[in-house]
Design a protein around this motif. Structure first.
Motif, PDB file in Angstrom:
ATOM      1  N   ASN A   1       0.081  17.358  -4.045  1.00 52.74           N
ATOM      2  CA  ASN A   1       0.684  16.088  -4.453  1.00 52.74           C
ATOM      3  C   ASN A   1       2.116  15.990  -3.921  1.00 52.74           C
ATOM      4  O   ASN A   1       2.542  14.922  -3.456  1.00 52.74           O
ATOM      5  N   LEU A   2       2.856  17.093  -3.962  1.00 57.55           N
ATOM      6  CA  LEU A   2       4.217  17.086  -3.420  1.00 57.55           C
ATOM      7  C   LEU A   2       4.214  16.820  -1.922  1.00 57.55           C
ATOM      8  O   LEU A   2       5.068  16.090  -1.404  1.00 57.55           O
ATOM      9  N   TRP A   3       3.264  17.428  -1.212  1.00 56.99           N
ATOM     10  CA  TRP A   3       3.162  17.163   0.224  1.00 56.99           C
ATOM     11  C   TRP A   3       2.826  15.686   0.466  1.00 56.99           C
ATOM     12  O   TRP A   3       3.339  15.067   1.403  1.00 56.99           O
ATOM     13  N   GLY A   4       1.959  15.120  -0.368  1.00 57.01           N
ATOM     14  CA  GLY A   4       1.651  13.704  -0.237  1.00 57.01           C
ATOM     15  C   GLY A   4       2.891  12.849  -0.418  1.00 57.01           C
ATOM     16  O   GLY A   4       3.099  11.862   0.312  1.00 57.01           O
ATOM     17  N   LEU A   5       3.731  13.218  -1.382  1.00 55.31           N
ATOM     18  CA  LEU A   5       4.973  12.491  -1.611  1.00 55.31           C
ATOM     19  C   LEU A   5       5.897  12.594  -0.404  1.00 55.31           C
ATOM     20  O   LEU A   5       6.498  11.597   0.024  1.00 55.31           O
ATOM     21  N   VAL A   6       6.005  13.787   0.169  1.00 54.05           N
ATOM     22  CA  VAL A   6       6.855  13.984   1.348  1.00 54.05           C
ATOM     23  C   VAL A   6       6.365  13.136   2.519  1.00 54.05           C
ATOM     24  O   VAL A   6       7.152  12.474   3.210  1.00 54.05           O
ATOM     25  N   LEU A   7       5.051  13.126   2.742  1.00 52.98           N
ATOM     26  CA  LEU A   7       4.496  12.415   3.895  1.00 52.98           C
ATOM     27  C   LEU A   7       4.651  10.905   3.790  1.00 52.98           C
ATOM     28  O   LEU A   7       4.888  10.218   4.789  1.00 52.98           O
ATOM     29  N   VAL A   8       4.516  10.379   2.563  1.00 53.23           N
ATOM     30  CA  VAL A   8       4.510   8.923   2.414  1.00 53.23           C
ATOM     31  C   VAL A   8       5.892   8.357   2.097  1.00 53.23           C
ATOM     32  O   VAL A   8       6.085   7.138   2.153  1.00 53.23           O
ATOM     33  N   THR A   9       6.874   9.208   1.785  1.00 50.40           N
ATOM     34  CA  THR A   9       8.203   8.728   1.391  1.00 50.40           C
ATOM     35  C   THR A   9       8.856   7.803   2.418  1.00 50.40           C
ATOM     36  O   THR A   9       9.372   6.730   2.046  1.00 50.40           O
ATOM     37  N   PRO A  10       8.877   8.132   3.727  1.00 48.14           N
ATOM     38  CA  PRO A  10       9.526   7.205   4.677  1.00 48.14           C
ATOM     39  C   PRO A  10       8.910   5.813   4.658  1.00 48.14           C
ATOM     40  O   PRO A  10       9.629   4.803   4.640  1.00 48.14           O
ATOM     41  N   LEU A  11       7.571   5.737   4.640  1.00 49.95           N
ATOM     42  CA  LEU A  11       6.907   4.436   4.627  1.00 49.95           C
ATOM     43  C   LEU A  11       7.089   3.735   3.285  1.00 49.95           C
ATOM     44  O   LEU A  11       7.243   2.508   3.225  1.00 49.95           O
TER      45      LEU A  11
ATOM     46  N   VAL B   1       0.817  -1.220   0.000  1.00 49.33           N
ATOM     47  CA  VAL B   1       0.000   0.000   0.000  1.00 49.33           C
ATOM     48  C   VAL B   1       0.849   1.267   0.000  1.00 49.33           C
ATOM     49  O   VAL B   1       0.650   2.177  -0.819  1.00 49.33           O
ATOM     50  N   PHE B   2       1.813   1.367   0.914  1.00 51.20           N
ATOM     51  CA  PHE B   2       2.585   2.613   1.024  1.00 51.20           C
ATOM     52  C   PHE B   2       3.555   2.778  -0.142  1.00 51.20           C
ATOM     53  O   PHE B   2       3.821   3.897  -0.582  1.00 51.20           O
ATOM     54  N   LEU B   3       4.074   1.671  -0.658  1.00 51.44           N
ATOM     55  CA  LEU B   3       4.929   1.762  -1.839  1.00 51.44           C
ATOM     56  C   LEU B   3       4.104   2.219  -3.043  1.00 51.44           C
ATOM     57  O   LEU B   3       4.580   3.032  -3.858  1.00 51.44           O
ATOM     58  N   LEU B   4       2.888   1.718  -3.153  1.00 52.98           N
ATOM     59  CA  LEU B   4       2.005   2.148  -4.239  1.00 52.98           C
ATOM     60  C   LEU B   4       1.734   3.642  -4.160  1.00 52.98           C
ATOM     61  O   LEU B   4       1.798   4.352  -5.172  1.00 52.98           O
ATOM     62  N   ALA B   5       1.451   4.146  -2.960  1.00 51.29           N
ATOM     63  CA  ALA B   5       1.208   5.578  -2.793  1.00 51.29           C
ATOM     64  C   ALA B   5       2.460   6.386  -3.129  1.00 51.29           C
ATOM     65  O   ALA B   5       2.386   7.435  -3.782  1.00 51.29           O
ATOM     66  N   PHE B   6       3.626   5.903  -2.698  1.00 54.41           N
ATOM     67  CA  PHE B   6       4.889   6.595  -2.975  1.00 54.41           C
ATOM     68  C   PHE B   6       5.140   6.698  -4.481  1.00 54.41           C
ATOM     69  O   PHE B   6       5.499   7.764  -5.004  1.00 54.41           O
ATOM     70  N   LEU B   7       4.951   5.596  -5.200  1.00 54.70           N
ATOM     71  CA  LEU B   7       5.171   5.595  -6.650  1.00 54.70           C
ATOM     72  C   LEU B   7       4.135   6.475  -7.359  1.00 54.70           C
ATOM     73  O   LEU B   7       4.459   7.185  -8.312  1.00 54.70           O
ATOM     74  N   ARG B   8       2.892   6.426  -6.877  1.00 59.74           N
ATOM     75  CA  ARG B   8       1.829   7.243  -7.482  1.00 59.74           C
ATOM     76  C   ARG B   8       2.150   8.729  -7.357  1.00 59.74           C
ATOM     77  O   ARG B   8       2.106   9.475  -8.339  1.00 59.74           O
ATOM     78  N   PHE B   9       2.486   9.184  -6.140  1.00 58.45           N
ATOM     79  CA  PHE B   9       2.789  10.601  -5.939  1.00 58.45           C
ATOM     80  C   PHE B   9       4.054  11.008  -6.693  1.00 58.45           C
ATOM     81  O   PHE B   9       4.145  12.117  -7.218  1.00 58.45           O
ATOM     82  N   GLY B  10       5.046  10.099  -6.736  1.00 56.18           N
ATOM     83  CA  GLY B  10       6.289  10.418  -7.430  1.00 56.18           C
ATOM     84  C   GLY B  10       6.091  10.588  -8.926  1.00 56.18           C
ATOM     85  O   GLY B  10       6.605  11.542  -9.529  1.00 56.18           O
TER      86      GLY B  10
END
Length: 340
Positions: free
Chosen positions: A225-235, A69-78
């Protein structure tokens, strides 16, 4: 969906439509009250945004089977961040971001992207599909309450009646689809998480309405979207460490790219575009197009059938949209010189 809270240097021009502009100030940019033109284009943008989201629900389920889930969100935002680089540029008529606007952009992404996903995903694990559907049906009503509390929007009785019809229609859809007791048993913790997801989604609408008074929709979309990327990057990086990227098929990468552009770019831009000229309370009613579009995809492409109760439920939900957004009758002004 370098620091997000600072104005980045101008990005190279891309083959995109001309920049849009923020909504006029005054009553949070809402033009849908009596005496003004009916914002049909804004209504269409809101309906299109939620319809697209509802139509790719099945796609997101397929991708969760491939990516954590979190990798999917990271790739999506990126992926979406690369696509929206030209949208980060500040327009010539825009003022620099104020501290208040930066804070609102963070909250928009935190509630609408990050916390909503966590509450929904983990809430669904501890709840039945019926309870989840009924709780999430309360989003239009929660949006109306928050818009009254935080935006001081005046909500007409007819709009309230339309919201009630929409909530009733969505709840009836959930009950008719799954029946009583379908899915996992619901715990108090699971129900609480789903209520949190409902409040997060309502906050996304209300904060987005406030942002459209200060920024154009494209820039809002790119910054949150950039904030979403920042928030989900560690996970995301944590899950990426043990993930076998070589095992992902080419078609799955293509689906991911489509999902990133649709979910983080197109739908967010359409939603913010619609919010420019529609009150938050009325915008919340358009959430009914999520289950409606999902049902249409099932009917047209998956061979699913709809029973009589579901037809009534969808008709009730769509009737709520029509009741809330139908133009009010404007009284004709008395002739000049006529005494009252």
């Amino acid at each position: 969906m370098s620091s997000v809270t600072t104005d980045p240097p101008a990005a190279p021009a891309a083959a995109l439509p001309p920049p849009d502009s923020p909504a006029p100030h005054g009553r949070h940019g809402s033009h849908d009250h009596p005496g003004h033109h009916v914002p049909w284009l804004s209504y269409l943008s809101l309906a299109a945004s939620t319809s697209v989201i509802g139509s790719y629900v099945g796609l997101s389920k397929l991708l969760v089977l491939v990516f954590p889930v979190f990798l999917l969100a990271f790739l999506r935002f990126g992926m979406a961040a690369v696509f929206m680089l030209p949208w980060l540029r500040r327009g010539p008529a825009e003022a620099p971001l104020s501290r208040r606007t930066r804070w609102l952009l963070f909250l928009e992404s935190f509630f609408g992207n990050f916390l909503f996903s966590i509450c929904l995903l983990f809430g669904m694990k501890h709840s039945s599909a019926v309870v989840a559907g009924v709780i999430m049906a309360g989003i239009p009503a929660t949006v109306a309450l928050m818009s009254w509390l935080f935006l001081r929007e005046r909500i007409a009785p007819r709009t309230l009646a339309g919201i009630a019809m929409a909530v009733g229609g969505i709840a009836l859809v959930a009950l008719s689809k799954h029946g009583d007791g379908a899915g996992a048993p619901t715990s108090g913790w699971g129900a609480l998480l789903l209520v949190g997801a409902m409040c997060c989604e309502a906050s996304y609408v209300v904060i987005g309405k406030r942002l459209t008074a200060d920024l154009p929709p494209r820039r809002i979309s790119a910054l949150i979207n950039l904030w979403g990327l920042v928030l989900v990057t560690p996970l995301g990086l944590w899950q990426a460490m043990d993930f076998d990227f070589g095992a992902v098929a080419v078609k799955d990468w293509g689906l991911l790219l489509f999902y990133a552009i649709a979910a983080s770019t197109i739908t967010v831009w359409l939603w913010m575009k619609g919010l420019q000229h529609v009150s938050a309370a009325k915008a919340g009613v358009f959430m009914v197009f999520l289950p409606v579009s999902t049902a249409l995809v099932g009917l047209v492409f998956l061979g699913e059938r709809m029973n009589a109760i579901q037809l009534v439920a969808y008709a009730l939900a769509l009737g709520g949209v029509m009741l809330a957004t139908w133009p009010a009758r404007v009284r004709a002004a008395p002739p000049a010189g006529t005494s009252r």
